[in-house]
Design a protein around this motif. Structure first.
Motif, PDB file in Angstrom:
ATOM      1  N   LYS A  11      10.285  25.163  39.090  1.00 50.08           N
ATOM      2  CA  LYS A  11       9.100  24.151  39.476  1.00 50.08           C
ATOM      3  C   LYS A  11       8.585  24.423  40.986  1.00 50.08           C
ATOM      4  N   ILE A  15       4.890  25.883  42.281  1.00 48.58           N
ATOM      5  CA  ILE A  15       4.366  25.055  43.151  1.00 48.58           C
ATOM      6  C   ILE A  15       3.813  25.936  44.526  1.00 48.58           C
ATOM      7  N   PRO A  50       6.005  16.593  43.778  1.00 52.11           N
ATOM      8  CA  PRO A  50       5.444  17.282  42.786  1.00 52.11           C
ATOM      9  C   PRO A  50       6.483  17.512  41.463  1.00 52.11           C
ATOM     10  N   LEU A  53       6.510  14.442  39.870  1.00 47.64           N
ATOM     11  CA  LEU A  53       5.458  14.276  38.754  1.00 47.64           C
ATOM     12  C   LEU A  53       5.595  15.132  37.149  1.00 47.64           C
ATOM     13  N   MET A  54       6.077  16.375  37.588  1.00 47.63           N
ATOM     14  CA  MET A  54       6.437  17.222  36.090  1.00 47.63           C
ATOM     15  C   MET A  54       7.303  16.801  35.613  1.00 47.63           C
ATOM     16  N   ALA A  71      -0.013  18.280  41.059  1.00 54.33           N
ATOM     17  CA  ALA A  71       1.376  18.292  41.877  1.00 54.33           C
ATOM     18  C   ALA A  71       1.243  18.716  43.090  1.00 54.33           C
ATOM     19  N   SER A 188       3.166   9.747  42.270  1.00 53.17           N
ATOM     20  CA  SER A 188       3.724  10.953  41.530  1.00 53.17           C
ATOM     21  C   SER A 188       4.168  10.834  40.170  1.00 53.17           C
ATOM     22  N   GLY A 192       2.290  11.857  36.723  1.00 50.20           N
ATOM     23  CA  GLY A 192       2.824  12.671  35.646  1.00 50.20           C
ATOM     24  C   GLY A 192       2.883  12.002  34.383  1.00 50.20           C
TER      25      GLY A 192
END
Length: 294
Positions: A11, A15, A50, A53-54, A71, A188, A192
């Protein structure tokens, strides 16, 4: 390599690739501003918001990596807050993530403007998100803006500054940190979930997880400011005491703060029970961050 480390590395690569492409596409003028923005944006952060969030999107059966613009915008907001938080008028820190803080390299004025640039650009980045219903995207962006503003992070910072040298009661201390630190975690995780189509019950459970996560994170941060080392946590330690700030350690001492952190972790894990294995990354992130080396 652990499952969590592999997930986070994947991730982070996504990002950082997105953020670099964004900055390149902006044209880089004036160059000093973009240099200062990039300095803090790529200073080695964990990209925790982020990633949360994912992971929240994954927990409700979505694909978190589909929401990269939102994100990445969260990371831009977080980075802006760090630049401003380190300024002499705020926490007056010289190091962040093991490197000189933005204002120590570029001066106070450029550091302020670099933070302003990241904050305002973040909303444009988030609104570039595709394959999400406009009403849903607007709901998410509004929620993030509230979390970053006077009712969230900025309001929490004001209470923090105004409380220097004062002994706060638990209710005020909890509100301050829920706004200053917890609000972006909450936004966050909820964002998501909302982007991935969570139902009301799932959203309620993940909101509870987010609030307990934020509490556990902040208490752990307060503890590490007392017993941690700069080499291990990447920023100056002892700043809370130097600035005479109210913390969970100053209110409850180390043992009391640790007990409250343990309770928050237990509550957060309980909130994830309905999600089964799909929430394993959220569990692992929580346990990793609250058992960091002191």
């Amino acid at each position: 390599m652990t499952v969590l480390k592999a997930y986070c590395q994947d991730k982070i690569q996504l990002i950082e690739g997105y953020l670099k492409k964004y900055l390149e596409a902006e044209g880089q003028y004036p160059p000093l501003l973009y240099e200062a923005m990039a300095y803090s944006l790529f200073a080695g952060g964990k990209r925790l918001r982020p990633i949360l969030l994912m992971a929240a999107a994954d927990a409700v059966g979505g694909r978190g990596d589909q929401f990269l613009p939102v994100a990445s915008g969260m990371e831009m907001i977080h980075t802006y807050s760090l630049i401003h938080d380190d300024l002499p008028a705020m926490d007056n820190d010289d190091y962040r993530r093991g490197k000189l803080t933005n204002h120590k390299v570029y001066g106070d004025g450029i550091a302020i403007l670099a933070g302003d640039g990241l904050l305002t650009a973040a909303f444009s980045v988030m609104l570039s998100q595709e394959n999400v219903e406009p009403a849903v995207l607007c709901q998410v962006v509004r929620e993030i803006s509230v979390a970053a503003g006077p009712r969230g992070m900025v309001g929490g910072q004001v209470v923090d500054l105004a409380s220097e040298g004062k002994m706060l009661d638990e209710e005020t201390l909890k509100w301050m940190h829920a706004a200053k630190t917890g609000a972006l975690f909450r936004a966050s995780i909820r964002s998501g979930a909302i982007l991935a189509g969570a139902d009301s019950e799932q959203l309620q459970q993940l909101t509870e997880y987010a609030e307990q996560f934020g509490l556990a994170f902040q208490i752990t941060d307060d503890i590490l400011d007392v017993v941690g080392s700069q080499e291990k946590i990447g920023k100056s330690v002892g700043s809370d005491q130097r600035n005479d700030k109210a913390t969970y350690v100053s209110l409850y001492a180390l043992d009391g703060a640790r007990s409250k952190a343990d309770a928050a972790v237990a509550n957060a894990l309980k909130a994830l029970e309905p999600f089964g294995a799909q929430a394993d990354i959220l569990r692992k992130i929580l346990l990793y961050l609250t058992t960091r080396e002191e």
